[in-house]
Design a protein around this motif. Structure first.
Motif, PDB file in Angstrom:
ATOM      1  N   TYR A 150       0.811 -10.273  -6.607  1.00 57.66           N
ATOM      2  CA  TYR A 150       0.044  -9.027  -6.545  1.00 57.66           C
ATOM      3  C   TYR A 150      -1.448  -9.296  -6.409  1.00 57.66           C
ATOM      4  O   TYR A 150      -2.146  -8.638  -5.632  1.00 57.66           O
ATOM      5  CB  TYR A 150       0.327  -8.200  -7.795  1.00 57.66           C
ATOM      6  N   HIS A 151      -1.939 -10.297  -7.129  1.00 62.84           N
ATOM      7  CA  HIS A 151      -3.376 -10.580  -7.124  1.00 62.84           C
ATOM      8  C   HIS A 151      -3.793 -11.580  -6.041  1.00 62.84           C
ATOM      9  O   HIS A 151      -4.976 -11.909  -5.948  1.00 62.84           O
ATOM     10  CB  HIS A 151      -3.803 -11.116  -8.500  1.00 62.84           C
ATOM     11  N   GLU A 154      -6.156  -9.520  -0.850  1.00 62.20           N
ATOM     12  CA  GLU A 154      -7.375  -8.722  -1.000  1.00 62.20           C
ATOM     13  C   GLU A 154      -7.047  -7.237  -1.005  1.00 62.20           C
ATOM     14  O   GLU A 154      -7.663  -6.466  -1.738  1.00 62.20           O
ATOM     15  CB  GLU A 154      -8.352  -9.044   0.140  1.00 62.20           C
ATOM     16  N   ASP A 155      -6.111  -6.838  -0.167  1.00 58.25           N
ATOM     17  CA  ASP A 155      -5.636  -5.456  -0.134  1.00 58.25           C
ATOM     18  C   ASP A 155      -4.628  -5.275  -1.271  1.00 58.25           C
ATOM     19  O   ASP A 155      -3.531  -5.837  -1.239  1.00 58.25           O
ATOM     20  CB  ASP A 155      -4.981  -5.161   1.219  1.00 58.25           C
ATOM     21  N   ARG A 156      -4.975  -4.482  -2.265  1.00 62.31           N
ATOM     22  CA  ARG A 156      -4.138  -4.342  -3.446  1.00 62.31           C
ATOM     23  C   ARG A 156      -2.778  -3.724  -3.118  1.00 62.31           C
ATOM     24  O   ARG A 156      -1.764  -4.101  -3.695  1.00 62.31           O
ATOM     25  CB  ARG A 156      -4.856  -3.495  -4.501  1.00 62.31           C
ATOM     26  N   ARG A 157      -2.756  -2.776  -2.197  1.00 58.14           N
ATOM     27  CA  ARG A 157      -1.494  -2.127  -1.863  1.00 58.14           C
ATOM     28  C   ARG A 157      -0.580  -3.079  -1.096  1.00 58.14           C
ATOM     29  O   ARG A 157       0.639  -3.057  -1.280  1.00 58.14           O
ATOM     30  CB  ARG A 157      -1.735  -0.851  -1.064  1.00 58.14           C
ATOM     31  N   GLY A 159      -0.615  -6.325  -1.558  1.00 56.97           N
ATOM     32  CA  GLY A 159      -0.145  -7.223  -2.608  1.00 56.97           C
ATOM     33  C   GLY A 159       0.946  -6.592  -3.443  1.00 56.97           C
ATOM     34  O   GLY A 159       1.916  -7.249  -3.820  1.00 56.97           O
ATOM     35  N   ALA A 160       0.809  -5.282  -3.730  1.00 57.23           N
ATOM     36  CA  ALA A 160       1.824  -4.575  -4.516  1.00 57.23           C
ATOM     37  C   ALA A 160       3.147  -4.523  -3.772  1.00 57.23           C
ATOM     38  O   ALA A 160       4.215  -4.689  -4.379  1.00 57.23           O
ATOM     39  CB  ALA A 160       1.344  -3.157  -4.844  1.00 57.23           C
ATOM     40  N   ASP A 231      -6.222   1.758 -14.116  1.00 60.29           N
ATOM     41  CA  ASP A 231      -6.010   1.386 -12.719  1.00 60.29           C
ATOM     42  C   ASP A 231      -6.234   2.574 -11.793  1.00 60.29           C
ATOM     43  O   ASP A 231      -6.791   2.441 -10.700  1.00 60.29           O
ATOM     44  CB  ASP A 231      -4.600   0.828 -12.528  1.00 60.29           C
ATOM     45  N   MET A 235      -8.766   2.752  -8.602  1.00 66.95           N
ATOM     46  CA  MET A 235      -8.262   2.944  -7.240  1.00 66.95           C
ATOM     47  C   MET A 235      -8.705   4.279  -6.638  1.00 66.95           C
ATOM     48  O   MET A 235      -8.833   4.404  -5.423  1.00 66.95           O
ATOM     49  CB  MET A 235      -6.736   2.862  -7.228  1.00 66.95           C
TER      50      MET A 235
END
Length: 252
Positions: A150-151, A154-157, A159-160, A231, A235
């Motif tokens: 996940y981490h 760079e793009d959190r979504r 990674g999720a 969070d 976001m």
């Protein structure tokens, strides 16, 4: 009926609605976690009698067993939330899945540590490559893998989504952990508390165990709500509802 479930999830998944809902409920969850936790510890460490074979050493089960149950339960929640996030693209489901991972990893770590502390006087060793212990260790690695994946984007979504795939694939390990004592020859003792059928523990030992189980559930909900709220603010920082919250906090 087919459209009701996605519609319900989308309404509940609204960030500002969930933020307010979690904010109202979280203090109650914290209070219930503290109350039930204190009752469970008093019942398990003071009121419950010593075991006829293990003496007082068995009392670690009032931490070990609820932690083990939670390590499996939270992984199940994470996998289901990951599935919802991938299928219906709900941002809140992504956050719930990813914020469940550190909590689940903590419970899994506690399970392994307390299991080692219990195993030393019972088995004569801190660790053995027992089926239950090994599969629980794999569960910890899966949690850490989800967190790391996940981490790593760079793009959190993005990674999720990648971590969600790992969470769903890893669900196969949950029944392995649960049924390992039945499927393989193992040093780990079998289930002593059963929902269906008689339990192998006396009632004055079971009620503190079940009460601690409730306490860990309340703690998980409280911790998850706090992490999700934080969070969501990060976001959704550019949204009007977050600005309104910031303005209210600044006005105090």
């Amino acid at each position: 009926m087919a459209n009701w479930i996605p519609l319900w999830m989308h309404k509940l998944g609204s960030p500002p609605i969930f933020y307010r809902f979690a904010g109202v409920l979280r203090p109650w969850m914290i209070a219930l976690a503290l109350l039930t936790g204190i009752i469970a510890l008093y019942g398990g460490l003071v009121l419950a009698p010593a075991d006829y074979q293990q003496g007082d050493a068995y009392r670690i089960i009032f931490i070990h067993v609820p932690s083990a149950w939670m390590s499996l339960f939270i992984y199940g929640v994470m996998a289901v939330a990951s599935f919802i996030a991938l299928v219906w693209r709900l941002k809140l489901a992504e956050i719930v899945a990813m914020e469940s991972a550190p909590i689940g990893a903590a419970f899994t770590f506690i399970t392994l540590v307390t299991g080692s502390l219990w195993g030393k006087p019972m088995w004569g060793t801190w660790w053995t490559w027992d089926a239950r212990l090994t599969s629980e260790l794999v569960l910890l690695f899966l949690y850490l893998g989800v967190i790391g994946l996940y981490h790593s984007f760079e793009d959190r979504r993005q990674g999720a989504r990648a971590a969600a795939f790992l969470a769903i694939i890893g669900i196969i390990n949950v029944p392995i952990v649960h049924f390992s004592v039945n499927w393989w020859n193992t040093l780990h003792q079998g289930s002593t508390v059963r929902i269906l059928g008689p339990s192998k523990m006396s009632g004055n030992m079971i009620w503190p165990l079940l009460t601690m189980m409730a306490a860990t559930k309340f703690y998980y909900i409280a911790s998850l709500f706090g992490r999700v709220r934080t969070d969501l603010l990060a976001m959704e920082s550019g949204k009007d509802w977050v600005r309104q919250i910031a303005e209210k906090e600044a006005a105090r």
